[in-house]
Design a protein around this motif. Structure first.
Motif, PDB file in Angstrom:
ATOM      1  N   TYR A  60       0.844  -1.209   0.000  1.00  0.00           N
ATOM      2  CA  TYR A  60       0.000   0.000   0.000  1.00  0.00           C
ATOM      3  C   TYR A  60       0.878   1.258   0.000  1.00  0.00           C
ATOM      4  CZ  TYR A  60      -3.320   3.579   1.310  1.00  0.00           C
ATOM      5  OH  TYR A  60      -4.067   4.727   1.329  1.00  0.00           O
ATOM      6  N   CYS A  61       1.842   1.314   0.951  1.00  0.00           N
ATOM      7  CA  CYS A  61       2.720   2.495   1.039  1.00  0.00           C
ATOM      8  C   CYS A  61       3.533   2.667  -0.227  1.00  0.00           C
ATOM      9  CB  CYS A  61       3.674   2.349   2.222  1.00  0.00           C
ATOM     10  SG  CYS A  61       2.912   2.895   3.739  1.00  0.00           S
ATOM     11  N   VAL A  62       4.028   1.554  -0.755  1.00  0.00           N
ATOM     12  CA  VAL A  62       4.880   1.642  -1.945  1.00  0.00           C
ATOM     13  C   VAL A  62       4.063   2.120  -3.140  1.00  0.00           C
ATOM     14  CG1 VAL A  62       6.312   0.301  -3.537  1.00  0.00           C
ATOM     15  CG2 VAL A  62       6.533  -0.015  -1.077  1.00  0.00           C
ATOM     16  N   ALA A  63       2.796   1.760  -3.179  1.00  0.00           N
ATOM     17  CA  ALA A  63       1.948   2.183  -4.292  1.00  0.00           C
ATOM     18  C   ALA A  63       1.716   3.694  -4.275  1.00  0.00           C
ATOM     19  CB  ALA A  63       0.617   1.441  -4.232  1.00  0.00           C
ATOM     20  N   GLN A  64       1.675   4.295  -3.058  1.00  0.00           N
ATOM     21  CA  GLN A  64       1.452   5.746  -2.954  1.00  0.00           C
ATOM     22  C   GLN A  64       2.715   6.549  -3.287  1.00  0.00           C
ATOM     23  OE1 GLN A  64      -1.741   6.632  -1.672  1.00  0.00           O
ATOM     24  NE2 GLN A  64      -1.983   4.411  -1.778  1.00  0.00           N
ATOM     25  N   ALA A  65       3.862   5.939  -3.039  1.00  0.00           N
ATOM     26  CA  ALA A  65       5.123   6.697  -3.053  1.00  0.00           C
ATOM     27  C   ALA A  65       5.459   7.344  -4.404  1.00  0.00           C
ATOM     28  CB  ALA A  65       6.267   5.804  -2.575  1.00  0.00           C
ATOM     29  N   PRO A  66       5.307   6.656  -5.554  1.00  0.00           N
ATOM     30  CA  PRO A  66       5.693   7.304  -6.817  1.00  0.00           C
ATOM     31  C   PRO A  66       4.908   8.583  -7.100  1.00  0.00           C
ATOM     32  CG  PRO A  66       5.511   4.942  -7.130  1.00  0.00           C
ATOM     33  CD  PRO A  66       4.978   5.241  -5.763  1.00  0.00           C
ATOM     34  N   ALA A  67       3.612   8.603  -6.766  1.00  0.00           N
ATOM     35  CA  ALA A  67       2.811   9.804  -7.022  1.00  0.00           C
ATOM     36  C   ALA A  67       3.286  10.949  -6.131  1.00  0.00           C
ATOM     37  CB  ALA A  67       1.343   9.510  -6.774  1.00  0.00           C
ATOM     38  N   GLN A  68       3.640  10.614  -4.884  1.00  0.00           N
ATOM     39  CA  GLN A  68       4.134  11.649  -3.969  1.00  0.00           C
ATOM     40  C   GLN A  68       5.475  12.207  -4.465  1.00  0.00           C
ATOM     41  OE1 GLN A  68       4.716  10.384   0.063  1.00  0.00           O
ATOM     42  NE2 GLN A  68       3.792  12.245   0.868  1.00  0.00           N
ATOM     43  N   LEU A  69       6.334  11.287  -4.933  1.00  0.00           N
ATOM     44  CA  LEU A  69       7.632  11.722  -5.469  1.00  0.00           C
ATOM     45  C   LEU A  69       7.435  12.602  -6.702  1.00  0.00           C
ATOM     46  CD1 LEU A  69      10.315   8.870  -5.638  1.00  0.00           C
ATOM     47  CD2 LEU A  69      10.552  11.163  -4.668  1.00  0.00           C
ATOM     48  N   ALA A  70       6.531  12.190  -7.587  1.00  0.00           N
ATOM     49  CA  ALA A  70       6.298  12.954  -8.819  1.00  0.00           C
ATOM     50  C   ALA A  70       5.798  14.358  -8.478  1.00  0.00           C
ATOM     51  CB  ALA A  70       5.295  12.220  -9.705  1.00  0.00           C
ATOM     52  N   MET A  71       4.912  14.458  -7.481  1.00  0.00           N
ATOM     53  CA  MET A  71       4.400  15.769  -7.063  1.00  0.00           C
ATOM     54  C   MET A  71       5.546  16.642  -6.545  1.00  0.00           C
ATOM     55  SD  MET A  71       3.734  17.443  -4.016  1.00  0.00           S
ATOM     56  CE  MET A  71       3.688  16.122  -2.820  1.00  0.00           C
ATOM     57  N   ALA A  72       6.420  16.025  -5.735  1.00  0.00           N
ATOM     58  CA  ALA A  72       7.542  16.791  -5.174  1.00  0.00           C
ATOM     59  C   ALA A  72       8.510  17.218  -6.280  1.00  0.00           C
ATOM     60  CB  ALA A  72       8.266  15.956  -4.117  1.00  0.00           C
ATOM     61  N   TYR A  73       8.795  16.311  -7.209  1.00  0.00           N
ATOM     62  CA  TYR A  73       9.711  16.659  -8.305  1.00  0.00           C
ATOM     63  C   TYR A  73       9.135  17.802  -9.140  1.00  0.00           C
ATOM     64  CZ  TYR A  73      12.632  12.480  -7.501  1.00  0.00           C
ATOM     65  OH  TYR A  73      13.459  11.538  -6.969  1.00  0.00           O
ATOM     66  N   ASP A  74       7.814  17.788  -9.362  1.00  0.00           N
ATOM     67  CA  ASP A  74       7.198  18.880 -10.124  1.00  0.00           C
ATOM     68  C   ASP A  74       7.395  20.214  -9.411  1.00  0.00           C
ATOM     69  OD1 ASP A  74       6.379  17.222 -12.127  1.00  0.00           O
ATOM     70  OD2 ASP A  74       4.276  17.112 -11.486  1.00  0.00           O
ATOM     71  N   LEU A  75       7.175  20.189  -8.081  1.00  0.00           N
ATOM     72  CA  LEU A  75       7.381  21.415  -7.295  1.00  0.00           C
ATOM     73  C   LEU A  75       8.818  21.913  -7.412  1.00  0.00           C
ATOM     74  CD1 LEU A  75       5.689  20.801  -3.804  1.00  0.00           C
ATOM     75  CD2 LEU A  75       5.282  22.708  -5.368  1.00  0.00           C
ATOM     76  N   ILE A  76       9.741  20.959  -7.311  1.00  0.00           N
ATOM     77  CA  ILE A  76      11.163  21.326  -7.320  1.00  0.00           C
ATOM     78  C   ILE A  76      11.580  21.819  -8.712  1.00  0.00           C
ATOM     79  CG2 ILE A  76      13.507  20.399  -7.041  1.00  0.00           C
ATOM     80  CD1 ILE A  76      12.130  18.435  -4.931  1.00  0.00           C
ATOM     81  N   GLU A  77      11.111  21.122  -9.756  1.00  0.00           N
ATOM     82  CA  GLU A  77      11.435  21.541 -11.128  1.00  0.00           C
ATOM     83  C   GLU A  77      10.939  22.962 -11.377  1.00  0.00           C
ATOM     84  OE1 GLU A  77      13.256  20.274 -13.354  1.00  0.00           O
ATOM     85  OE2 GLU A  77      13.447  18.159 -12.826  1.00  0.00           O
ATOM     86  N   ALA A  78       9.714  23.254 -10.921  1.00  0.00           N
ATOM     87  CA  ALA A  78       9.151  24.592 -11.142  1.00  0.00           C
ATOM     88  C   ALA A  78       9.993  25.634 -10.414  1.00  0.00           C
ATOM     89  CB  ALA A  78       7.711  24.632 -10.661  1.00  0.00           C
ATOM     90  N   ARG A  79      10.421  25.288  -9.211  1.00  0.00           N
ATOM     91  CA  ARG A  79      11.217  26.234  -8.425  1.00  0.00           C
ATOM     92  C   ARG A  79      12.582  26.468  -9.062  1.00  0.00           C
ATOM     93  NH1 ARG A  79      11.071  28.149  -3.054  1.00  0.00           N
ATOM     94  NH2 ARG A  79      13.141  28.629  -2.321  1.00  0.00           N
ATOM     95  N   LEU A  80      13.140  25.416  -9.662  1.00  0.00           N
ATOM     96  CA  LEU A  80      14.482  25.533 -10.235  1.00  0.00           C
ATOM     97  C   LEU A  80      14.466  26.081 -11.659  1.00  0.00           C
ATOM     98  CD1 LEU A  80      16.139  22.251  -8.897  1.00  0.00           C
ATOM     99  CD2 LEU A  80      16.616  24.599  -8.182  1.00  0.00           C
ATOM    100  N   ALA A  81      13.288  26.459 -12.157  1.00  0.00           N
ATOM    101  CA  ALA A  81      13.197  26.931 -13.543  1.00  0.00           C
ATOM    102  C   ALA A  81      14.080  28.158 -13.774  1.00  0.00           C
ATOM    103  CB  ALA A  81      11.744  27.243 -13.884  1.00  0.00           C
ATOM    104  N   ASP A  82      14.186  29.022 -12.771  1.00  0.00           N
ATOM    105  CA  ASP A  82      14.952  30.259 -12.994  1.00  0.00           C
ATOM    106  C   ASP A  82      16.010  30.486 -11.921  1.00  0.00           C
ATOM    107  OD1 ASP A  82      13.317  30.689 -10.891  1.00  0.00           O
ATOM    108  OD2 ASP A  82      12.446  32.564 -11.631  1.00  0.00           O
ATOM    109  N   ARG A  83      16.470  29.394 -11.290  1.00  0.00           N
ATOM    110  CA  ARG A  83      17.489  29.547 -10.253  1.00  0.00           C
ATOM    111  C   ARG A  83      18.333  28.285 -10.192  1.00  0.00           C
ATOM    112  NH1 ARG A  83      13.965  30.593  -5.194  1.00  0.00           N
ATOM    113  NH2 ARG A  83      15.962  30.446  -4.145  1.00  0.00           N
ATOM    114  N   PRO A  84      19.620  28.402  -9.816  1.00  0.00           N
ATOM    115  CA  PRO A  84      20.487  27.221  -9.822  1.00  0.00           C
ATOM    116  C   PRO A  84      20.387  26.381  -8.553  1.00  0.00           C
ATOM    117  CG  PRO A  84      21.803  29.178  -9.361  1.00  0.00           C
ATOM    118  CD  PRO A  84      20.389  29.654  -9.581  1.00  0.00           C
TER     119      PRO A  84
END
Ligand SMILES: N[C@@H](CCC(=O)N[C@@H](CS)C(=O)NCC(=O)O)C(=O)O
Length: 158
Positions: A128-152
């Motif tokens: 159950y936990c493992v099934a939730q984890a990829p979606a949570q990671l993808a959400m976090a990566y999206d947040l981080i990618e957006a933040r890093l769009a204009d900063r190193p």
């Protein structure tokens, strides 16, 4: 040597704190904790019942420091060097703390669920936990990618 870091060299949480040590060339002794050894586990749990590494022991100040962000702030306060980890300005400091929470709670945690499940025996797997984890990671990566769009860097400037 006053500072002893109880750690596991393959653990990413320990690298987080090691970066703080290396950035300022802060001398320390590494104590590798083997959690597969019951005696070592018991000794470590006497220091920190959660069993989570890293943990910092400062004999000079007779302090035991737990949790990565606390260890990093402790080093900044009691073993300062040229590199500051938490900026002096209130806004910038909050930004660093927010990023610290984001990486710890929404990247590290789901990542560890996936990795931890791989090395567990079949009877202990938590699908159950493992099934939730990829979606949570993808959400976090999206947040981080957006933040890093204009900063190193995730926080602060170069
Ligand atoms: N919130 C803790 C997390 C520490 C943590 O999860 N450490 C992992 C290694 S990355 C650990 O010790 N795992 C051993 C275990 O779960 O038995 C911190 O920031 O220090």
């Amino acid at each position: 040597m006053s500072l002893t870091l109880h750690m596991q060299p393959l653990a990413s949480c320990c690298w987080k704190v090691l970066i703080a040590f290396y950035e300022n060339d802060t001398p320390f002794e590494a104590k590798i904790v083997d959690l597969s050894d019951p005696a070592e586990t018991a000794a470590f749990q006497a220091l920190w019942p959660t069993s989570k590494m890293p943990l910092l022991r400062d004999d000079a100040r007779d302090q035991t420091v737990r949790e990565t962000p606390v260890i990093i702030e402790y080093l900044q306060t009691w073993s300062p060097g040229p590199v500051r980890f938490i900026p002096g300005g209130a806004e910038a400091a909050l930004d660093v703390r927010l990023m610290d929470r984001l990486f710890d709670l929404y990247v590290q945690e789901p990542m560890q669920k996936i990795v931890g499940d791989q090395i567990r025996p079949a009877v202990a797997k938590d699908s159950y936990c493992v099934a939730q984890a990829p979606a949570q990671l993808a959400m976090a990566y999206d947040l981080i990618e957006a933040r890093l769009a204009d900063r190193p860097w995730a926080a602060g400037e170069v």
